[in-house]
Structure formats: structure tokens, C-alpha cells
Design an enzyme around this catalytic site. Structure first.
Site, mmCIF file in Angstrom:
data_model
loop_
_atom_site.group_PDB
_atom_site.id
_atom_site.type_symbol
_atom_site.label_atom_id
_atom_site.label_comp_id
_atom_site.label_asym_id
_atom_site.label_seq_id
_atom_site.Cartn_x
_atom_site.Cartn_y
_atom_site.Cartn_z
ATOM 1 N N ASP A 109 0.676 -1.131 0.063
ATOM 2 C CA ASP A 109 -0.015 0.158 0.115
ATOM 3 C C ASP A 109 0.879 1.300 -0.268
ATOM 4 O O ASP A 109 0.216 2.360 0.018
ATOM 5 C CB ASP A 109 -0.914 -0.249 1.133
ATOM 6 C CG ASP A 109 -2.020 -1.026 1.058
ATOM 7 O OD1 ASP A 109 -2.613 -1.172 -0.087
ATOM 8 O OD2 ASP A 109 -2.352 -1.696 2.034
ATOM 9 N N ASP A 171 -6.045 -5.105 -5.153
ATOM 10 C CA ASP A 171 -5.974 -3.732 -4.861
ATOM 11 C C ASP A 171 -4.544 -3.261 -5.111
ATOM 12 O O ASP A 171 -4.461 -1.851 -5.491
ATOM 13 C CB ASP A 171 -6.131 -3.375 -3.275
ATOM 14 C CG ASP A 171 -6.952 -4.365 -2.604
ATOM 15 O OD1 ASP A 171 -7.300 -5.612 -3.048
ATOM 16 O OD2 ASP A 171 -7.526 -3.921 -1.473
ATOM 17 N N SER A 363 -14.206 -10.024 8.680
ATOM 18 C CA SER A 363 -13.841 -9.674 9.976
ATOM 19 C C SER A 363 -14.907 -8.663 10.823
ATOM 20 O O SER A 363 -14.248 -8.402 11.793
ATOM 21 C CB SER A 363 -12.593 -8.965 9.711
ATOM 22 O OG SER A 363 -11.608 -9.770 9.096
HETATM 23 N N1 GLY Z 1 -6.942 -1.976 -0.251
HETATM 24 C C1 GLY Z 1 -7.605 -2.383 0.973
HETATM 25 C C2 GLY Z 1 -9.270 -2.246 0.832
HETATM 26 O O1 GLY Z 1 -9.503 -2.012 -0.368
HETATM 27 O O2 GLY Z 1 -9.797 -2.583 1.790
#
Ligand code: GLY
Length: 397
Positions: A109, A171, A363
Site C-alpha cells: 500500500d 488492490d 472480519s
Molecule cells: N486496499 C484494501 C481495501 O480495499 O480494503
């Protein structure tokens, strides 16, 4: 909000939506100063980012802090107001320090973090510290390239987390622009080569033949063979997590922008087609595209805001004016629906631009709440609509 609303853009007034967004951002500048909100709202309100064992509350850790920073830079570009520039500049040091001090860097990220926390301020202020931080983050991202698969490992310490070895996630497509930018800054083709190898693997394996996407996929860390797709945040391994599909639209379109490799444009089109064919009446997807109206499941407004930006990016690269128009209209319908039905304005005291997102349903984290990336991409989508010539940070080279 009913399931039967048409999702038309009838009364949509982007300027009014922006006006409300600026009011919320102004209040959040007062509330948070140089500290960071949490990933998601709790009861529709962003609290301060919680303290960790090592860091005080409000510190710059996790994957979402730059989405607050990015809102400041968009607000500055849209208004020219000094208060947004000053608030953005005040965060440059935080991102530079984070990479220097190696705070919570074991993540792909870094692209989300430093495109908005480093590249954007560099573009807008020419602050060398912002550029240096973004370059250092890109170098760190390069340490996550796993050979022989040629993928960028998503999570965990590449040297010390065997369970995550050889795994990446859709992602990650959004983190590749940082590599393209760094390669252009340094005139070094290794960054782009790494990004292209990674995105090619996702095109071939994470995108399924029916145009849906896996959330995550494993490659054999020794042989580089593709192994299996699984989910982490979707409903099931073989379902289609809505935000993942939206990352696919936007991320493949950006890869086309940086490479002009036609196969990435085709991949973005395929993701877009499936996403658009699986929307509910009001155009704001449920958190997994297996769900439809009447399912009783929560929507994910952040998937809608990411998808809107992705569709607008894809439209920018299509040659056929009718197709451009179709994609822009679809994106505008989504943003109109978000502005009309899903903003924090509906809940007194909310400091979120959007509510009703889903971070991680399996979760139970951030379910039916606002989240920072949903807010950022909502503002980016509005920016793209009112300023079609706006140059996205993700395209920077
Ligand atoms: N990149 C993590 C999400 O989209 O939750």
C-alpha cells in the site's frame, strides 16, 4: 433509500456536493490538525487514529492516512484556498518521516500512501522532501518484488512472513503508479518493468475468464507457478468482491495509461463491464457483487466511488466518443446517487463525506460505516466531473 430508486442524475448538483464536502473537510482540519483519523467511522464519526504499542493516537501508520491528505490536495486544487494547501504541506514531514523511520512499511500500500502523501504535494508545491519520501517509498515497494513470479507481495514482511509469501491482491494495481512515477523521475526502467510484470500476472490470473476477479492470488514462491485464488474481504473465494472489481477497473486503466499496453485496456473494460452489469437499481454496489436488491446486505459506497473514478479514467482512454459518453454517464449516475442518498449529511454530527461503506465484512470491521478511501475517491470523482481536464495524481510521471 429504497431498492427501487432509479439511480438517475436528475437533480444532481456537483457544486452543491462539493460545497458540503468542503464544509466537512474544514471541520476535520480543525478536529485533526496534523493528526490522522481512523480508517473508518464508528457510529458514523471518524475518531482519532488509535494509539498502538509504539505510536501515540493520531499517528501516521496503516494504509489509509494518505486518503485524508489527498482530500486536502483535491480541495486545494478545486478552490485555490490557502487553508487546504497549508494543511497539506503540514503533512509532508509526516510521510517523509514515516519512510525514513521505517514505520509500518511492510505493505504494497506504499503506492496509495505515497502517491497522495508524496507525489501529489511534490506536483503541487515542488517540495523536495515530498519527492524524496515518495522515491524512498517506491524503493521500498521494489523490495517486495518476488522472483521468479515477478509479483509484488501484498502483505507481510517478504523476508519474514512465510504465510504471505507469493501472495498478492487486486488492490495492488493502484500501487503501481508510484513505480511508474519513480522510474520516470530517475530515468530507470527497472521500476516500470516491475510494475508491468506484476500487472501482467494479475491480468492473466486474478482476472477470471468470466470477467470477475479474485481478491487475492498465490504464486509458488520457488517456481513462480500460479497456484490459487482466494478471498480475504469478499464473500467467498469464487465470488466477486465489489471493491476489488472496482480496483480492477481503475488499476488496469491506469496501467494502460502508463504503458499503452492494449491488453491492460481490455482488462479494465472487462472489469467495468461485469461491474456495471451487476449493479442494483440505485447504482451503488452491495459489498460483494453476488448480492442484489432484496439481499438485505450492506452496500459499499467506497466501491462505488472507486468505480466511478475508474470508469472516468477508462473513458479518458477510449477512442469511441459514444463509449466515452456511456462510461461517463454511468460514473455520473453513481456519484449522483452517492451525493443524494449516502453522504454523512444524513447523520447529524457525522464527519464523513460518505457513509455506508464496508471495509472488511468477513472480519466485521468497518461494516456500514464511512471510510477514508471512500471519501477520497468520492471527492476525486466529483473533481473529475467538474474539472474534466484535472490531471490525476495517479497518472504522474
Ligand atoms: N486496499 C484494501 C481495501 O480495499 O480494503
Amino acid at each position: 433509500m429504497t431498492d427501487t430508486d432509479a439511480g438517475a442524475t436528475g437533480d444532481f448538483a456537483p457544486d452543491a456536493a462539493l460545497h458540503r464536502a468542503f464544509e466537512v473537510i474544514d471541520a476535520n482540519i480543525e478536529t485533526f490538525g496534523t493528526r490522522y483519523p481512523a480508517d473508518t467511522t464508528t457510529g458514523s464519526v471518524y475518531p482519532l487514529r488509535p494509539a498502538t504499542a509504539d505510536l501515540p493516537a493520531g499517528s501516521n501508520y496503516g494504509w489509509t492516512t494518505s486518503f485524508w491528505t489527498g482530500q486536502l490536495w483535491l480541495a486545494y486544487q478545486l478552490t485555490g484556498a490557502e487553508r487546504y494547501r497549508a494543511a497539506g504541506v503540514a503533512q509532508i514531514d509526516s510521510f517523509a518521516h514515516r519512510v525514513e523511520a521505517e514505520i509500518d512499511l511492510h505493505t504494497h500500500d506504499l503506492g496509495f500512501l505515497y502517491t497522495l502523501g508524496g507525489v501529489a504535494p511534490w506536483l503541487l508545491t515542488q517540495d523536495e522532501r515530498a519527492r524524496d519520501g515518495a522515491l524512498a517509498a517506491a524503493d521500498h515497494l521494489m523490495t517486495r518484488v518476488m522472483q521468479p513470479a515477478g509479483i509484488v507481495q501484498a502483505w507481510g514482511d517478504p523476508a519474514g512472513d512465510p504465510a504471505e509469501r507469493g501472495r498478492t491482491i487486486i488492490d495492488s494495481l493502484m500501487n503501481m503508479p508510484l513505480l511508474h512515477w519513480a522510474g520516470a523521475q530517475r530515468d530507470d526502467p527497472r521500476y516500470a518493468r516491475a510494475a508491468v510484470a506484476h500487472v501482467s500476472q494479475l491480468r492473466d490470473h486474478i482476472l477470471r475468464p468470466d470477467d470477475t476477479t479474485f481478491h487475492t492470488f498465490y504464486w509458488d514462491p520457488v517456481t513462480g507457478e500460479p497456484l490459487r485464488g482466494t478471498t480475504q474481504q469478499g464473500y467467498a473465494d469464487d465470488s466477486c468482491w465489489a471493491r476489488g472489481q472496482a480496483w480492477g477497473v481503475y488499476g488496469f486503466a491506469l496501467s494502460y495509461c502508463h504503458t499503452r499496453d492494449e491488453s491492460f485496456l481490455v482488462a479494465a473494460r472487462r472489469c467495468a463491464r461485469y461491474y456495471l452489469d451487476h449493479l442494483p437499481a440505485d447504482q451503488v454496489a452491495y459489498w460483494d457483487l453476488v448480492f442484489t436488491d432484496g439481499s438485505g446486505q450492506p452496500r459499499d459506497t467506497s466501491a462505488a466511488s472507486v468505480a466511478a473514478c475508474g470508469l472516468l479514467e477508462l473513458a479518458a482512454w477510449e477512442q469511441d466518443p459514444a463509449e466515452q459518453q456511456r462510461l461517463r454517464a454511468a460514473a455520473t449516475r453513481m456519484v449522483a446517487s452517492l451525493a443524494e442518498h449516502y453522504t454523512g449529511a444524513a447523520v447529524p454530527g457525522s464527519n464523513a463525506l460518505l457513509l455506508h461503506g464496508v471495509y472488511d465484512w468477513p472480519s466485521g470491521v468497518g461494516v456500514d460505516e464511512g471510510n477514508l478511501w471512500g471519501d477520497y475517491y468520492y471527492l476525486e470523482a466529483l473533481t473529475r466531473i467538474v474539472r474534466p481536464d484535472w490531471a490525476p495524481y495517479w497518472r504522474a510521471a
